[in-house]
Design a protein around this motif. Structure first.
Motif, short mmCIF file in Angstrom:
data_model
loop_
_atom_site.label_atom_id
_atom_site.label_comp_id
_atom_site.label_asym_id
_atom_site.label_seq_id
_atom_site.Cartn_x
_atom_site.Cartn_y
_atom_site.Cartn_z
N ASN A 35 -26.14 2.32 -3.48
CA ASN A 35 -24.86 2.34 -2.53
C ASN A 35 -24.01 3.99 -2.75
OD1 ASN A 35 -26.22 -0.10 -1.20
ND2 ASN A 35 -24.51 -0.98 -2.21
N ALA A 36 -23.81 4.32 -1.56
CA ALA A 36 -22.87 5.93 -2.03
C ALA A 36 -21.51 5.76 -1.67
CB ALA A 36 -23.63 6.74 -1.10
N VAL A 37 -20.23 6.12 -2.49
CA VAL A 37 -19.39 5.73 -2.04
C VAL A 37 -18.84 6.46 -0.87
CG1 VAL A 37 -18.61 4.78 -4.94
CG2 VAL A 37 -19.10 7.39 -4.07
N GLU A 38 -19.41 8.07 -0.87
CA GLU A 38 -19.22 8.14 0.04
C GLU A 38 -19.93 9.13 1.12
OE1 GLU A 38 -16.76 12.79 0.00
OE2 GLU A 38 -15.73 11.70 -0.42
N ALA A 39 -20.45 9.50 2.28
CA ALA A 39 -21.96 10.02 2.32
C ALA A 39 -21.84 11.19 3.90
CB ALA A 39 -22.85 9.40 2.73
N THR A 40 -21.96 12.12 3.93
CA THR A 40 -21.58 12.75 4.99
C THR A 40 -22.45 13.39 5.25
OG1 THR A 40 -20.73 14.69 3.74
CG2 THR A 40 -19.23 13.38 4.57
N VAL A 41 -22.98 14.08 7.53
CA VAL A 41 -23.87 14.51 7.54
C VAL A 41 -23.67 16.41 7.23
CG1 VAL A 41 -24.82 15.84 9.57
CG2 VAL A 41 -24.46 13.11 9.17
N GLU A 42 -24.14 16.90 6.77
CA GLU A 42 -24.25 18.05 6.23
C GLU A 42 -24.77 19.26 7.21
OE1 GLU A 42 -23.09 19.83 2.11
OE2 GLU A 42 -25.34 19.10 1.77
N THR A 43 -24.81 20.66 7.41
CA THR A 43 -25.57 22.05 8.32
C THR A 43 -24.87 22.75 7.61
OG1 THR A 43 -24.35 21.79 9.88
CG2 THR A 43 -26.43 20.18 10.17
N ASP A 44 -26.39 23.82 7.17
CA ASP A 44 -25.61 25.21 7.17
C ASP A 44 -24.87 25.41 8.22
OD1 ASP A 44 -27.31 25.30 4.70
OD2 ASP A 44 -28.89 26.03 5.73
N VAL A 45 -24.39 25.96 8.03
CA VAL A 45 -23.22 27.22 9.46
C VAL A 45 -23.17 28.42 9.27
CG1 VAL A 45 -21.11 26.91 10.12
CG2 VAL A 45 -21.84 24.39 9.23
N SER A 46 -23.59 29.18 10.75
CA SER A 46 -23.32 30.18 10.91
C SER A 46 -21.88 30.55 11.52
CB SER A 46 -24.37 30.87 11.29
OG SER A 46 -25.09 32.26 11.96
N THR A 47 -21.47 31.30 10.91
CA THR A 47 -19.93 32.11 11.75
C THR A 47 -20.28 33.40 12.32
OG1 THR A 47 -19.40 33.98 9.18
CG2 THR A 47 -19.02 30.91 9.93
N VAL A 48 -19.49 33.47 13.88
CA VAL A 48 -20.02 34.53 14.12
C VAL A 48 -18.11 34.95 14.40
CG1 VAL A 48 -19.86 35.24 17.07
CG2 VAL A 48 -21.39 33.75 16.00
N GLY A 49 -17.84 36.30 13.85
CA GLY A 49 -16.61 36.99 13.90
C GLY A 49 -16.83 38.22 14.12
#
Length: 243
Positions: A35-49
């Protein structure tokens, strides 16, 4: 021994064997799952600036909106833009185009979902300020921190199954494609396991970093049958004896 006692004995033996079998299967699963002690959903992020300071003239998107590459995100009116154009700043490039002498139009560079927009029309922004963050479509994965020994790592080849329970309680089966190790604050080592699956793209829209639960399944070359036979042999073999 009469017939009733024989039937009772056979039924009792069958129940004991059945419960023993269930116990072995359960123990087998526990021995080959971490079992994982911590897990998250993760995605690549493209920033607009914006590369220029100015005022936000318009903002076309909100958090949760789905956008496509090239779609207009915002317009920033900048007094310094005209001078930059005179010194050779391109009128069009990746993720932007110039409208008139003092407005830069910012656009998405990838398909995805807008994760955050913290500014409002009329806001003054400095140069290099992020206007929006886009979670890139097709890059969603599960990132899990898993306590893992060297022997466990040897039993976790690429493609091993990792099951994740998403925030809406949906369970998704992913395949491990990357394992890295990092040091914890206590000095111990923990595995950072990433798993991906086409199902994640249709499972729902979740904010990058949303917590989930996950567990990985270790490889077992001997299989359940051989493992169970070995466990039974260890139970019935007297201490110090060999088989």
């Amino acid at each position: 021994m009469n017939l009733r006692r024989l039937v009772s004995l056979l039924l009792g033996s069958a129940v004991i064997l059945g419960l023993g079998g269930i116990g072995l299967v359960y123990t087998y699963g526990r021995a080959h799952t971490i079992n994982a002690v911590e897990a998250t959903v993760e995605t690549d992020v493209s920033t607009v600036g914006t590369p220029f300071a100015g005022h936000i003239q318009s903002l076309e998107v909100h958090a949760g909106d789905r956008v496509t590459a090239g779609e207009e995100i915002a317009r920033v009116q900048s007094p310094s833009l005209e001078q930059s154009l005179e010194t050779g700043f391109p009128e069009e490039g990746l993720g932007y185009r110039i409208d008139g002498d003092d407005v830069i139009v910012l656009a998405a560079t990838a398909d995805g979902v807008v994760g955050s927009t913290e500014l409002a029309v009329g806001s003054f922004v400095t140069a290099n300020t992020q206007i929006a963050a886009i979670e890139v479509e097709g890059t969603t994965r599960v990132k899990a921190k898993v306590p893992m020994s060297a022997s466990d790592f040897a039993r976790l080849p690429a493609g091993s199954p990792m099951t994740a329970r998403l925030p809406d309680s949906t369970e998704v089966a992913t395949e491990v494609y990357e394992v890295q190790f990092e040091e914890t604050e206590s000095g111990d080592s923990i595995a950072v396991v990433r798993g991906r699956s086409p199902e994640l793209a249709t499972a729902g829209t979740f904010t990058n970093g949303a917590p989930v639960t996950a567990h990985v399944q270790l490889d077992d070359a001997e299989g359940l049958g051989s493992w169970a036979a070995r466990q039974l042999a260890e139970l019935i073999t007297p201490s110090g004896a060999t088989i």
